[in-house]
Design a protein around this motif. Sequence first.
Motif, short mmCIF file in Angstrom:
data_model
loop_
_atom_site.label_atom_id
_atom_site.label_comp_id
_atom_site.label_asym_id
_atom_site.label_seq_id
_atom_site.Cartn_x
_atom_site.Cartn_y
_atom_site.Cartn_z
N ALA A 36 0.81 -1.22 0.00
CA ALA A 36 0.00 0.00 0.00
C ALA A 36 0.85 1.28 0.00
CB ALA A 36 -0.93 0.00 1.21
N GLY A 37 2.18 1.12 -0.02
CA GLY A 37 3.06 2.29 -0.04
C GLY A 37 3.40 2.85 1.33
N GLN A 38 3.08 2.12 2.39
CA GLN A 38 3.41 2.56 3.75
C GLN A 38 4.80 2.05 4.13
OE1 GLN A 38 1.33 4.67 5.52
NE2 GLN A 38 0.31 4.65 3.53
N VAL A 39 5.59 2.88 4.79
CA VAL A 39 6.93 2.51 5.20
C VAL A 39 6.85 1.36 6.20
CG1 VAL A 39 9.02 3.29 6.39
CG2 VAL A 39 7.87 4.80 4.75
N VAL A 40 7.70 0.37 5.99
CA VAL A 40 7.79 -0.78 6.89
C VAL A 40 8.90 -0.52 7.89
CG1 VAL A 40 8.37 -3.24 7.06
CG2 VAL A 40 6.91 -2.41 5.19
N ARG A 41 8.57 -0.59 9.16
CA ARG A 41 9.54 -0.41 10.24
C ARG A 41 9.96 -1.79 10.75
NH1 ARG A 41 11.02 4.64 9.24
NH2 ARG A 41 9.20 5.95 8.95
N GLY A 42 10.95 -1.82 11.59
CA GLY A 42 11.43 -3.07 12.15
C GLY A 42 12.93 -3.18 11.95
N ASP A 43 13.46 -4.36 12.23
CA ASP A 43 14.91 -4.54 12.08
C ASP A 43 15.29 -4.55 10.60
OD1 ASP A 43 14.26 -7.09 11.11
OD2 ASP A 43 14.88 -8.12 12.94
N VAL A 44 16.58 -4.56 10.32
CA VAL A 44 17.04 -4.46 8.93
C VAL A 44 16.61 -5.66 8.11
CG1 VAL A 44 19.37 -5.44 9.12
CG2 VAL A 44 18.93 -3.56 7.52
N ALA A 45 16.47 -6.83 8.71
CA ALA A 45 16.00 -8.00 7.96
C ALA A 45 14.56 -7.79 7.50
CB ALA A 45 16.11 -9.26 8.82
N THR A 46 13.70 -7.32 8.37
CA THR A 46 12.30 -7.04 8.02
C THR A 46 12.24 -6.00 6.91
OG1 THR A 46 11.58 -7.58 10.26
CG2 THR A 46 10.10 -6.19 8.94
N GLN A 47 13.03 -4.95 7.04
CA GLN A 47 13.05 -3.90 6.03
C GLN A 47 13.59 -4.42 4.69
OE1 GLN A 47 14.54 -0.03 7.23
NE2 GLN A 47 14.11 -0.52 9.38
N THR A 48 14.60 -5.27 4.74
CA THR A 48 15.19 -5.83 3.51
C THR A 48 14.16 -6.69 2.78
OG1 THR A 48 17.40 -5.78 4.45
CG2 THR A 48 17.04 -7.30 2.60
N HIS A 49 13.47 -7.56 3.51
CA HIS A 49 12.44 -8.40 2.88
C HIS A 49 11.36 -7.54 2.22
CE1 HIS A 49 14.06 -12.16 4.29
NE2 HIS A 49 13.96 -11.80 5.56
N ALA A 50 10.93 -6.48 2.89
CA ALA A 50 9.90 -5.60 2.32
C ALA A 50 10.39 -4.91 1.05
CB ALA A 50 9.47 -4.56 3.36
N ALA A 51 11.61 -4.40 1.06
CA ALA A 51 12.15 -3.73 -0.12
C ALA A 51 12.27 -4.70 -1.28
CB ALA A 51 13.51 -3.11 0.21
N ILE A 52 12.74 -5.91 -1.02
CA ILE A 52 12.90 -6.88 -2.10
C ILE A 52 11.54 -7.34 -2.64
CG2 ILE A 52 13.77 -9.19 -2.70
CD1 ILE A 52 16.22 -8.55 -0.91
N GLU A 53 10.53 -7.44 -1.81
CA GLU A 53 9.20 -7.78 -2.31
C GLU A 53 8.70 -6.72 -3.29
OE1 GLU A 53 7.48 -10.64 -2.10
OE2 GLU A 53 9.30 -11.35 -1.11
N ARG A 54 8.93 -5.43 -3.00
CA ARG A 54 8.52 -4.37 -3.92
C ARG A 54 9.35 -4.44 -5.19
NH1 ARG A 54 6.03 -4.76 -0.04
NH2 ARG A 54 5.04 -6.17 -1.48
N ILE A 55 10.63 -4.76 -5.08
CA ILE A 55 11.49 -4.91 -6.26
C ILE A 55 10.95 -6.02 -7.15
CG2 ILE A 55 13.79 -5.70 -7.00
CD1 ILE A 55 14.88 -4.04 -4.56
N LYS A 56 10.58 -7.14 -6.55
CA LYS A 56 10.03 -8.26 -7.33
C LYS A 56 8.76 -7.84 -8.07
CE LYS A 56 9.85 -12.05 -4.76
NZ LYS A 56 9.97 -13.00 -3.60
N GLU A 57 7.91 -7.04 -7.43
CA GLU A 57 6.70 -6.54 -8.09
C GLU A 57 7.03 -5.68 -9.29
OE1 GLU A 57 4.51 -4.45 -5.10
OE2 GLU A 57 3.95 -6.28 -4.03
N THR A 58 8.01 -4.80 -9.14
CA THR A 58 8.39 -3.92 -10.24
C THR A 58 9.03 -4.71 -11.38
OG1 THR A 58 8.67 -2.06 -8.72
CG2 THR A 58 9.73 -1.86 -10.87
N LEU A 59 9.91 -5.65 -11.05
CA LEU A 59 10.50 -6.50 -12.09
C LEU A 59 9.42 -7.23 -12.88
CD1 LEU A 59 13.47 -8.03 -10.05
CD2 LEU A 59 13.69 -6.49 -12.03
N ALA A 60 8.41 -7.72 -12.19
CA ALA A 60 7.34 -8.47 -12.84
C ALA A 60 6.58 -7.62 -13.86
CB ALA A 60 6.38 -9.03 -11.80
N LEU A 61 6.51 -6.30 -13.64
CA LEU A 61 5.85 -5.42 -14.62
C LEU A 61 6.50 -5.52 -15.99
CD1 LEU A 61 5.34 -2.16 -12.51
CD2 LEU A 61 3.58 -3.82 -13.18
N ALA A 62 7.78 -5.81 -16.02
CA ALA A 62 8.52 -5.92 -17.28
C ALA A 62 8.76 -7.37 -17.67
CB ALA A 62 9.85 -5.17 -17.17
#
Length: 131
Positions: A36-62
């Motif tokens: 939904a575009g809300q910033v994910v807080r938490g430890d760096v592992a939680t943040q890394t997983h969230a960022a990579i999930e959004r990257i996977k979504e963007t890659l899939a667009l192409a």
Amino acid sequence: MTAITRYPSTLPLPFSRATQAGGFLFLAGQIPMDAAGQVVRGDVATQTHAAIERIKETLALAGASLKDVVRVTVWLTDLAHFAQFNEAYRSHFSSDFPSRSTVEAKLAMDVDVEIEVQAWLGDAQSKAPAA
């Protein structure tokens, strides 16, 4: 002349999620956000997983996936997060890791990680959004 395809951001900010130029796809830096575009807080592992999930979504667009990523740039707010980041990062990529740089920097929205990737699409046709 090389065609350029832009994948617009859904955020009210002046940038594209990704830009395809020839066989390469360049993604904008991704901070940890939920779908939904809300910033994910938490430890760096939680943040890394969230960022990579959004990257996977963007890659899939192409029509791409993490297997197509050839280059990664990572920004961490503190290099003390490096080991925890690596553990989370490793869980998303196969053993054929892309080239990567990691640097320490102050990041927007007070997050601990930002990730930017470039992918190789080769001669694949882009699934560009209709204009």
